[in-house]
Motif scaffolding. Sequence first.
Motif, PDB file in Angstrom:
ATOM      1  N   MET A 153      64.764 106.319 -31.581  1.00 50.32           N
ATOM      2  CA  MET A 153      66.716 106.596 -31.034  1.00 50.32           C
ATOM      3  C   MET A 153      67.014 107.863 -31.338  1.00 50.32           C
ATOM      4  SD  MET A 153      69.842 104.906 -33.029  1.00 50.32           S
ATOM      5  CE  MET A 153      70.664 105.802 -34.710  1.00 50.32           C
ATOM      6  N   ILE A 154      67.129 107.847 -29.746  1.00 54.68           N
ATOM      7  CA  ILE A 154      68.384 108.681 -29.188  1.00 54.68           C
ATOM      8  C   ILE A 154      69.950 109.459 -29.725  1.00 54.68           C
ATOM      9  CG2 ILE A 154      68.550 110.874 -27.712  1.00 54.68           C
ATOM     10  CD1 ILE A 154      65.551 109.553 -26.177  1.00 54.68           C
ATOM     11  N   TYR A 155      70.372 109.901 -30.038  1.00 53.89           N
ATOM     12  CA  TYR A 155      71.878 109.973 -30.186  1.00 53.89           C
ATOM     13  C   TYR A 155      72.576 111.442 -30.283  1.00 53.89           C
ATOM     14  CZ  TYR A 155      71.427 112.272 -34.525  1.00 53.89           C
ATOM     15  OH  TYR A 155      70.438 113.024 -36.018  1.00 53.89           O
ATOM     16  N   GLY A 156      74.201 111.190 -30.003  1.00 53.23           N
ATOM     17  CA  GLY A 156      74.770 112.688 -29.772  1.00 53.23           C
ATOM     18  C   GLY A 156      76.019 112.251 -28.645  1.00 53.23           C
ATOM     19  N   LYS A 157      76.586 112.827 -28.706  1.00 51.20           N
ATOM     20  CA  LYS A 157      77.988 112.113 -27.834  1.00 51.20           C
ATOM     21  C   LYS A 157      77.542 112.185 -26.767  1.00 51.20           C
ATOM     22  CE  LYS A 157      82.324 114.721 -27.248  1.00 51.20           C
ATOM     23  NZ  LYS A 157      82.958 113.713 -28.653  1.00 51.20           N
ATOM     24  N   GLY A 158      78.362 110.908 -26.803  1.00 48.22           N
ATOM     25  CA  GLY A 158      78.311 110.265 -25.775  1.00 48.22           C
ATOM     26  C   GLY A 158      77.297 108.885 -25.369  1.00 48.22           C
ATOM     27  N   SER A 159      76.015 108.997 -26.560  1.00 54.55           N
ATOM     28  CA  SER A 159      75.043 108.362 -26.234  1.00 54.55           C
ATOM     29  C   SER A 159      75.504 106.824 -26.787  1.00 54.55           C
ATOM     30  CB  SER A 159      74.904 108.519 -27.480  1.00 54.55           C
ATOM     31  OG  SER A 159      74.472 108.600 -28.793  1.00 54.55           O
ATOM     32  N   TYR A 163      73.597 103.907 -33.017  1.00 52.27           N
ATOM     33  CA  TYR A 163      74.777 104.336 -33.418  1.00 52.27           C
ATOM     34  C   TYR A 163      75.673 105.051 -32.884  1.00 52.27           C
ATOM     35  CZ  TYR A 163      76.282 109.007 -34.886  1.00 52.27           C
ATOM     36  OH  TYR A 163      77.308 110.452 -35.361  1.00 52.27           O
ATOM     37  N   PRO A 164      76.075 104.707 -31.489  1.00 57.19           N
ATOM     38  CA  PRO A 164      78.311 104.331 -31.872  1.00 57.19           C
ATOM     39  C   PRO A 164      78.614 103.173 -32.448  1.00 57.19           C
ATOM     40  CG  PRO A 164      76.667 103.885 -29.255  1.00 57.19           C
ATOM     41  CD  PRO A 164      75.717 104.780 -30.677  1.00 57.19           C
ATOM     42  N   LYS A 165      77.467 101.803 -32.661  1.00 59.28           N
ATOM     43  CA  LYS A 165      78.526 100.569 -32.929  1.00 59.28           C
ATOM     44  C   LYS A 165      78.122 100.936 -34.508  1.00 59.28           C
ATOM     45  CE  LYS A 165      75.149  97.855 -29.997  1.00 59.28           C
ATOM     46  NZ  LYS A 165      74.862  96.244 -29.303  1.00 59.28           N
ATOM     47  N   LEU A 166      77.145 101.616 -34.875  1.00 58.49           N
ATOM     48  CA  LEU A 166      77.635 102.129 -36.504  1.00 58.49           C
ATOM     49  C   LEU A 166      78.830 103.123 -36.561  1.00 58.49           C
ATOM     50  CD1 LEU A 166      73.616 102.839 -37.103  1.00 58.49           C
ATOM     51  CD2 LEU A 166      75.377 101.060 -38.243  1.00 58.49           C
ATOM     52  N   ARG A 168      81.271 103.683 -34.963  1.00 58.11           N
ATOM     53  CA  ARG A 168      82.889 102.249 -34.901  1.00 58.11           C
ATOM     54  C   ARG A 168      82.639 101.498 -36.649  1.00 58.11           C
ATOM     55  NH1 ARG A 168      80.780 102.024 -29.747  1.00 58.11           N
ATOM     56  NH2 ARG A 168      80.120  99.417 -30.084  1.00 58.11           N
ATOM     57  N   LEU A 169      82.312 101.162 -36.685  1.00 55.48           N
ATOM     58  CA  LEU A 169      82.030 100.618 -38.193  1.00 55.48           C
ATOM     59  C   LEU A 169      81.876 101.288 -39.273  1.00 55.48           C
ATOM     60  CD1 LEU A 169      81.312  97.791 -39.501  1.00 55.48           C
ATOM     61  CD2 LEU A 169      79.011  98.538 -39.935  1.00 55.48           C
ATOM     62  N   ALA A 170      81.237 103.028 -38.987  1.00 54.94           N
ATOM     63  CA  ALA A 170      81.536 103.783 -40.265  1.00 54.94           C
ATOM     64  C   ALA A 170      83.556 103.660 -40.537  1.00 54.94           C
ATOM     65  CB  ALA A 170      81.022 105.088 -40.131  1.00 54.94           C
ATOM     66  N   GLN A 171      84.129 104.260 -39.119  1.00 54.45           N
ATOM     67  CA  GLN A 171      85.505 104.104 -39.009  1.00 54.45           C
ATOM     68  C   GLN A 171      85.549 103.580 -39.431  1.00 54.45           C
ATOM     69  OE1 GLN A 171      86.277 106.444 -35.459  1.00 54.45           O
ATOM     70  NE2 GLN A 171      84.463 106.613 -34.973  1.00 54.45           N
ATOM     71  N   LYS A 172      85.534 102.278 -39.640  1.00 54.85           N
ATOM     72  CA  LYS A 172      86.770 100.693 -39.983  1.00 54.85           C
ATOM     73  C   LYS A 172      86.112 100.592 -41.073  1.00 54.85           C
ATOM     74  CE  LYS A 172      86.647  99.317 -35.100  1.00 54.85           C
ATOM     75  NZ  LYS A 172      86.530  98.171 -34.002  1.00 54.85           N
ATOM     76  N   THR A 218      72.807 103.451 -44.665  1.00 59.34           N
ATOM     77  CA  THR A 218      73.133 104.037 -45.255  1.00 59.34           C
ATOM     78  C   THR A 218      73.891 105.447 -45.637  1.00 59.34           C
ATOM     79  OG1 THR A 218      72.757 102.213 -46.926  1.00 59.34           O
ATOM     80  CG2 THR A 218      74.417 103.197 -47.817  1.00 59.34           C
ATOM     81  N   GLU A 219      73.169 106.854 -45.050  1.00 55.83           N
ATOM     82  CA  GLU A 219      73.420 107.061 -45.448  1.00 55.83           C
ATOM     83  C   GLU A 219      73.890 107.667 -44.196  1.00 55.83           C
ATOM     84  OE1 GLU A 219      74.176 109.456 -47.709  1.00 55.83           O
ATOM     85  OE2 GLU A 219      72.741 108.244 -49.118  1.00 55.83           O
ATOM     86  N   LEU A 220      73.612 107.481 -43.205  1.00 56.54           N
ATOM     87  CA  LEU A 220      74.007 108.185 -41.331  1.00 56.54           C
ATOM     88  C   LEU A 220      75.171 107.366 -41.501  1.00 56.54           C
ATOM     89  CD1 LEU A 220      73.497 107.947 -38.911  1.00 56.54           C
ATOM     90  CD2 LEU A 220      72.747 106.475 -38.792  1.00 56.54           C
ATOM     91  N   VAL A 221      75.881 105.906 -42.025  1.00 55.67           N
ATOM     92  CA  VAL A 221      77.377 105.512 -41.547  1.00 55.67           C
ATOM     93  C   VAL A 221      78.080 105.892 -42.690  1.00 55.67           C
ATOM     94  CG1 VAL A 221      78.804 102.897 -42.328  1.00 55.67           C
ATOM     95  CG2 VAL A 221      76.537 103.541 -41.235  1.00 55.67           C
ATOM     96  N   LYS A 222      77.246 106.474 -43.679  1.00 59.01           N
ATOM     97  CA  LYS A 222      78.344 107.295 -44.832  1.00 59.01           C
ATOM     98  C   LYS A 222      78.568 109.005 -44.717  1.00 59.01           C
ATOM     99  CE  LYS A 222      78.432 109.076 -49.957  1.00 59.01           C
ATOM    100  NZ  LYS A 222      77.854 109.414 -50.973  1.00 59.01           N
ATOM    101  N   THR A 223      77.524 108.818 -43.488  1.00 60.84           N
ATOM    102  CA  THR A 223      77.874 110.887 -43.424  1.00 60.84           C
ATOM    103  C   THR A 223      78.820 110.405 -42.542  1.00 60.84           C
ATOM    104  OG1 THR A 223      75.843 111.011 -43.894  1.00 60.84           O
ATOM    105  CG2 THR A 223      76.790 112.597 -42.346  1.00 60.84           C
ATOM    106  N   ILE A 224      79.112 109.717 -41.407  1.00 62.09           N
ATOM    107  CA  ILE A 224      79.559 109.440 -39.720  1.00 62.09           C
ATOM    108  C   ILE A 224      81.075 109.498 -40.766  1.00 62.09           C
ATOM    109  CG2 ILE A 224      80.774 108.676 -37.873  1.00 62.09           C
ATOM    110  CD1 ILE A 224      77.749 107.023 -37.241  1.00 62.09           C
TER     111      ILE A 224
END
Length: 287
Positions: A153-159, A163-166, A168-172, A218-224
């Motif tokens: 999975m590739i991620y980065g700003k604008g990807s 990743y962007p789904k997770l 958005r979830l991390a912020q809510k 889990t750590e990805l979402v927590k880090t975001i």
Amino acid sequence: MKHILITGKDSYIGTSFERWMSQWQNDYQIDTLDTKGDWQTHDFSPYDVVFHVAGIAHVDAKADMETLYYQVNRDLTIEAAKKAKAEGVKQFIFMSSIIVYGDSSKLGEKRVITKDTIPTPTNFYGNSKLQAEQGILSLQDEHFNVVILRPPMIYGKGSKGNYPKLARLAQKTPIFPDIENERSMLYIENLCAFIRLMIDNETRGIFFPQNKEYVKTTELVKTIAEVYGKKMRLTKAFNPLIRWGSKKVLVINKVFGSLVYEKEISELNYDYQIINFKLSVKKTEGI
């Protein structure tokens, strides 16, 4: 100076690579080509490298799209490679995917891909990529180098993608399941550094670029969440329900299943893993 043609105008990876490479603008001349138009009339002969990123990825793989997947991911790729070879291009770089190895493991299981793992795609997205690989590898000779990249999975700003789904979830959500798993991931700047090394060294072969660190969902979402100054509580209370649901809902395994490359097969003699995981999340979120 290396002359590079990116086939796949306005793609996330192609645009990111062109932007990242601009810091060495005296060493590389980069052009882009829209493969949706009359691209066959474009002269490939001035280029040392064709970087082929045109393809279908982040679209629902519905049955009525199967023909289109093969036309774009397989047929277009092979046609572009044949044209590149015929017109004297020295290197053809193709963005394939870890998807050629099939799905993530089931919840609670671990899946590690090694250099000996045989690709076993489970849908026509993965199969179209694998058939494209086979088609362009057959064109390789002493004058024409083929590079196949099978990134996770590739991620980065604008990807796009998961990743962007997770994110958005991390912020809510203030709470998230604490489930053990491991994923290989690849930050876009690390991918760009990898591709540059492929070009500079005029390499050929199949490669498996990834970040240095495996990532737990889990750590990805927590880090975001932490990047945004939010505290997130992790809980195992939902784990029995999630394990039960994973037997019926495939997306649960996609999110919480494990899928990693053995770290050794991703190593090069040169360092391309220039951004660590935590910094990559900060840069992705623009903070």
